[in-house]
Motif scaffolding. Structure first.
Motif, mmCIF file in Angstrom:
data_model
loop_
_atom_site.group_PDB
_atom_site.id
_atom_site.type_symbol
_atom_site.label_atom_id
_atom_site.label_comp_id
_atom_site.label_asym_id
_atom_site.label_seq_id
_atom_site.Cartn_x
_atom_site.Cartn_y
_atom_site.Cartn_z
ATOM 1 N N THR A 64 0.992 -1.116 0.087
ATOM 2 C CA THR A 64 -0.001 -0.457 0.286
ATOM 3 C C THR A 64 0.898 1.364 0.311
ATOM 4 N N GLY A 65 0.216 2.701 -0.217
ATOM 5 C CA GLY A 65 1.132 3.780 -0.697
ATOM 6 C C GLY A 65 0.180 4.507 -1.192
ATOM 7 N N PRO A 66 1.379 5.828 -1.194
ATOM 8 C CA PRO A 66 -0.238 7.301 -1.820
ATOM 9 C C PRO A 66 0.463 6.682 -3.217
ATOM 10 N N ASN A 67 -0.194 7.366 -4.500
ATOM 11 C CA ASN A 67 -0.230 7.032 -5.665
ATOM 12 C C ASN A 67 1.490 6.947 -6.423
ATOM 13 N N MET A 68 1.747 6.869 -7.682
ATOM 14 C CA MET A 68 2.817 7.477 -7.724
ATOM 15 C C MET A 68 4.037 7.354 -6.931
ATOM 16 N N GLY A 69 3.443 6.326 -5.839
ATOM 17 C CA GLY A 69 4.615 5.716 -4.902
ATOM 18 C C GLY A 69 5.611 4.441 -5.864
ATOM 19 N N GLY A 70 5.476 4.029 -6.716
ATOM 20 C CA GLY A 70 6.352 3.257 -6.936
ATOM 21 C C GLY A 70 5.859 1.859 -6.200
ATOM 22 N N LYS A 71 4.777 1.985 -6.166
ATOM 23 C CA LYS A 71 4.296 0.042 -6.048
ATOM 24 C C LYS A 71 4.356 -0.618 -7.194
ATOM 25 N N SER A 72 3.376 -0.227 -8.091
ATOM 26 C CA SER A 72 3.368 -0.605 -9.529
ATOM 27 C C SER A 72 4.838 -1.521 -10.608
ATOM 28 N N THR A 73 5.873 0.269 -9.636
ATOM 29 C CA THR A 73 6.679 -0.415 -10.837
ATOM 30 C C THR A 73 7.818 -1.527 -10.315
ATOM 31 N N TYR A 74 7.405 -1.506 -8.695
ATOM 32 C CA TYR A 74 8.363 -2.841 -8.036
ATOM 33 C C TYR A 74 7.739 -3.645 -8.310
ATOM 34 N N ILE A 75 6.218 -4.158 -8.285
ATOM 35 C CA ILE A 75 5.869 -5.553 -8.860
ATOM 36 C C ILE A 75 6.174 -5.373 -10.460
ATOM 37 N N ARG A 76 6.107 -4.994 -11.270
ATOM 38 C CA ARG A 76 6.426 -5.351 -13.303
ATOM 39 C C ARG A 76 7.774 -4.967 -12.714
ATOM 40 N N GLY A 77 8.691 -4.555 -12.196
ATOM 41 C CA GLY A 77 10.128 -4.461 -12.477
ATOM 42 C C GLY A 77 10.647 -6.668 -12.250
ATOM 43 N N LEU A 78 9.617 -6.800 -11.302
ATOM 44 C CA LEU A 78 9.967 -7.753 -10.707
ATOM 45 C C LEU A 78 9.875 -9.292 -11.581
ATOM 46 N N GLY A 79 8.348 -8.655 -12.157
ATOM 47 C CA GLY A 79 8.254 -9.499 -14.088
ATOM 48 C C GLY A 79 8.768 -9.512 -15.408
ATOM 49 N N SER A 80 9.419 -8.579 -15.186
ATOM 50 C CA SER A 80 9.883 -7.774 -16.558
ATOM 51 C C SER A 80 11.623 -8.623 -15.757
ATOM 52 N N LEU A 81 11.964 -8.411 -15.002
ATOM 53 C CA LEU A 81 13.468 -9.470 -14.471
ATOM 54 C C LEU A 81 13.562 -10.474 -14.790
ATOM 55 N N VAL A 82 11.896 -11.593 -14.462
ATOM 56 C CA VAL A 82 12.187 -12.708 -14.606
ATOM 57 C C VAL A 82 12.180 -12.784 -15.698
ATOM 58 N N ALA A 83 11.489 -12.367 -17.042
ATOM 59 C CA ALA A 83 11.134 -12.842 -18.070
ATOM 60 C C ALA A 83 12.441 -12.974 -18.594
ATOM 61 N N MET A 84 13.206 -11.850 -18.637
ATOM 62 C CA MET A 84 14.948 -11.141 -19.140
ATOM 63 C C MET A 84 15.355 -12.116 -18.547
ATOM 64 N N ALA A 85 15.544 -12.946 -17.498
ATOM 65 C CA ALA A 85 16.604 -13.818 -17.139
ATOM 66 C C ALA A 85 15.750 -15.020 -17.989
ATOM 67 N N GLN A 86 14.437 -15.401 -18.600
ATOM 68 C CA GLN A 86 14.059 -16.690 -18.944
ATOM 69 C C GLN A 86 14.089 -16.850 -20.475
ATOM 70 N N ALA A 87 14.525 -15.481 -20.250
ATOM 71 C CA ALA A 87 15.502 -15.409 -22.253
ATOM 72 C C ALA A 87 16.940 -15.208 -22.083
ATOM 73 N N GLY A 88 17.438 -15.464 -21.426
ATOM 74 C CA GLY A 88 18.717 -15.754 -21.516
ATOM 75 C C GLY A 88 19.046 -14.148 -21.461
#
Length: 88
Positions: A64-88
Motif C-alpha cells: 500500500t502507499g500513495p499514488n505514484m509511490g512506486g508500487k506498480s514499478t516494484y511489482i512490474r520490475g520483478l516480472g520484467s527481470l524474471v522474463a529477461m532471466a528466462q530469455a537468457g
C-alpha cells in the motif's frame, strides 16, 4: 539473429548480467539490486530493489502507499527481470 544481437548490445550498454539459475523446481527467487529495465533509463537516480521469494520463509504482502509511490514499478520490475532471466 538480429534480436539476439540487439539483446546482447542492450546488455552490454546497461550492465545487465546473466543470472545464476538452479535446477530445483520450487527453489528461491532472489534478486539483488534488480533494476526495472525501462524505468532506470528514464528516471534519474532510480534506486535498485532486492527481491527474495523463498518457499516457506517468504510471506504474501499487500503493498500500500500513495499514488505514484512506486508500487506498480516494484511489482512490474520483478516480472520484467524474471522474463529477461528466462530469455537468457
Amino acid at each position: 539473429l538480429d534480436s539476439l544481437q540487439s539483446l546482447a548490445h542492450s546488455a552490454s550498454l546497461n550492465g545487465y548480467v546473466r543470472p545464476s539459475l538452479t535446477d530445483t523446481e520450487l527453489g528461491p527467487t532472489r534478486i539483488v539490486n534488480g533494476r526495472h529495465p525501462c524505468v532506470e533509463l528514464t528516471v534519474p537516480g532510480f534506486i535498485p530493489n532486492d527481491y527474495d521469494l523463498s518457499p516457506g520463509t517468504s510471506h504474501f504482502n499487500i503493498i500500500t502507499g500513495p499514488n505514484m509511490g512506486g508500487k506498480s514499478t516494484y511489482i512490474r520490475g520483478l516480472g520484467s527481470l524474471v522474463a529477461m532471466a528466462q530469455a537468457g
